[in-house]
Design a protein around this motif. Sequence first.
Motif, PDB file in Angstrom:
ATOM      1  N   TRP A  31       8.138 -54.883  14.399  1.00  0.00           N
ATOM      2  CA  TRP A  31       8.012 -53.590  13.720  1.00  0.00           C
ATOM      3  C   TRP A  31       7.072 -53.640  12.525  1.00  0.00           C
ATOM      4  O   TRP A  31       7.111 -54.559  11.718  1.00  0.00           O
ATOM      5  CB  TRP A  31       9.388 -53.106  13.247  1.00  0.00           C
ATOM      6  CG  TRP A  31      10.146 -52.482  14.366  1.00  0.00           C
ATOM      7  CD1 TRP A  31      11.008 -53.098  15.222  1.00  0.00           C
ATOM      8  CD2 TRP A  31      10.064 -51.128  14.790  1.00  0.00           C
ATOM      9  NE1 TRP A  31      11.470 -52.203  16.152  1.00  0.00           N
ATOM     10  CE2 TRP A  31      10.918 -50.988  15.907  1.00  0.00           C
ATOM     11  CE3 TRP A  31       9.360 -50.024  14.339  1.00  0.00           C
ATOM     12  CZ2 TRP A  31      11.078 -49.779  16.576  1.00  0.00           C
ATOM     13  CZ3 TRP A  31       9.522 -48.814  14.996  1.00  0.00           C
ATOM     14  CH2 TRP A  31      10.380 -48.707  16.108  1.00  0.00           C
ATOM     15  N   ASP A  34       6.293 -49.888   7.850  1.00  0.00           N
ATOM     16  CA  ASP A  34       6.439 -48.438   7.697  1.00  0.00           C
ATOM     17  C   ASP A  34       6.874 -47.764   8.993  1.00  0.00           C
ATOM     18  O   ASP A  34       6.736 -46.544   9.138  1.00  0.00           O
ATOM     19  CB  ASP A  34       5.112 -47.821   7.225  1.00  0.00           C
ATOM     20  CG  ASP A  34       4.702 -48.326   5.859  1.00  0.00           C
ATOM     21  OD1 ASP A  34       5.595 -48.552   5.011  1.00  0.00           O
ATOM     22  OD2 ASP A  34       3.487 -48.503   5.635  1.00  0.00           O
ATOM     23  N   THR A  36       9.066 -46.305  12.293  1.00  0.00           N
ATOM     24  CA  THR A  36      10.169 -45.371  12.472  1.00  0.00           C
ATOM     25  C   THR A  36      10.592 -45.394  13.931  1.00  0.00           C
ATOM     26  O   THR A  36       9.757 -45.303  14.824  1.00  0.00           O
ATOM     27  CB  THR A  36       9.752 -43.932  12.109  1.00  0.00           C
ATOM     28  OG1 THR A  36       9.282 -43.912  10.761  1.00  0.00           O
ATOM     29  CG2 THR A  36      10.917 -42.970  12.237  1.00  0.00           C
ATOM     30  N   GLU A  37      11.914 -45.495  14.149  1.00  0.00           N
ATOM     31  CA  GLU A  37      12.466 -45.373  15.497  1.00  0.00           C
ATOM     32  C   GLU A  37      13.320 -44.126  15.538  1.00  0.00           C
ATOM     33  O   GLU A  37      14.103 -43.864  14.624  1.00  0.00           O
ATOM     34  CB  GLU A  37      13.322 -46.586  15.873  1.00  0.00           C
ATOM     35  CG  GLU A  37      13.921 -46.454  17.259  1.00  0.00           C
ATOM     36  CD  GLU A  37      14.562 -47.728  17.784  1.00  0.00           C
ATOM     37  OE1 GLU A  37      15.392 -47.608  18.697  1.00  0.00           O
ATOM     38  OE2 GLU A  37      14.244 -48.815  17.292  1.00  0.00           O
ATOM     39  N   GLU A  44      16.107 -40.485  13.019  1.00  0.00           N
ATOM     40  CA  GLU A  44      15.013 -41.379  12.676  1.00  0.00           C
ATOM     41  C   GLU A  44      15.516 -42.503  11.777  1.00  0.00           C
ATOM     42  O   GLU A  44      16.309 -42.269  10.868  1.00  0.00           O
ATOM     43  CB  GLU A  44      13.889 -40.604  11.993  1.00  0.00           C
ATOM     44  CG  GLU A  44      13.230 -39.641  12.954  1.00  0.00           C
ATOM     45  CD  GLU A  44      11.874 -39.162  12.496  1.00  0.00           C
ATOM     46  OE1 GLU A  44      11.481 -39.450  11.351  1.00  0.00           O
ATOM     47  OE2 GLU A  44      11.207 -38.506  13.312  1.00  0.00           O
ATOM     48  N   ALA A  46      14.170 -46.057   9.642  1.00  0.00           N
ATOM     49  CA  ALA A  46      13.186 -47.022   9.155  1.00  0.00           C
ATOM     50  C   ALA A  46      13.675 -48.409   9.555  1.00  0.00           C
ATOM     51  O   ALA A  46      14.848 -48.578   9.937  1.00  0.00           O
ATOM     52  CB  ALA A  46      13.056 -46.894   7.642  1.00  0.00           C
ATOM     53  N   ARG A 121       5.915 -46.577  15.657  1.00  0.00           N
ATOM     54  CA  ARG A 121       6.878 -45.537  16.012  1.00  0.00           C
ATOM     55  C   ARG A 121       7.384 -45.760  17.420  1.00  0.00           C
ATOM     56  O   ARG A 121       6.640 -46.198  18.298  1.00  0.00           O
ATOM     57  CB  ARG A 121       6.245 -44.155  15.910  1.00  0.00           C
ATOM     58  CG  ARG A 121       7.246 -43.055  16.234  1.00  0.00           C
ATOM     59  CD  ARG A 121       6.827 -41.705  15.732  1.00  0.00           C
ATOM     60  NE  ARG A 121       7.891 -40.749  16.018  1.00  0.00           N
ATOM     61  CZ  ARG A 121       8.822 -40.381  15.157  1.00  0.00           C
ATOM     62  NH1 ARG A 121       8.826 -40.858  13.936  1.00  0.00           N
ATOM     63  NH2 ARG A 121       9.744 -39.513  15.505  1.00  0.00           N
TER      64      ARG A 121
END
Length: 164
Positions: A31, A34, A36-37, A44, A46, A121
């Motif tokens: 990851w 910064d 996001t999932e 969402e 971090a 993302r």
Amino acid sequence: MTTVTDPAVAVVQRLYDAYNKQDLDGVMACWHPDGTEFLPLVGEMAPDRLCEHLKGFYAAFPDARTEVVSIFSDGEGHVCAQVQLSGTFTGGKFDGLIANGAHWSARMAEVFTVTGGLILRMDAYMDSMDLARQLNLLPPTGSPAERFMRGAFNLKTRLGRLFH
């Protein structure tokens, strides 16, 4: 073994390998700081929140597995994967629910944006109601309990309209 030449696909495959080993360090290494999932029913996250979520997930579903059904890339950092996620709810509490031993299997679509060799993302899509039924959180389709719930919903809606 297939050699992956697309760096975006390679990092996504490393992510799935780490998921299956329940290797949090390996997952987090994929990851971007910064990143996001997005997960249905969770929202969402971090990377720090994702790490905490996965700790709880692995504790609740100790046999969780992800099988990649198909994976596609546009060659420009966008990857789509269809995966089959499965596990058994035999561990600790998850999202306030006590483990009930239910086995589940859910097909998911996951869309990734990768930059600099790291996931920026990920958006996951799945049938959350089907998963809830498999975990016995919702009653089976067509069951008396489901008909009762639908009736209660309709009654609440009618009463809301009447008194609104």
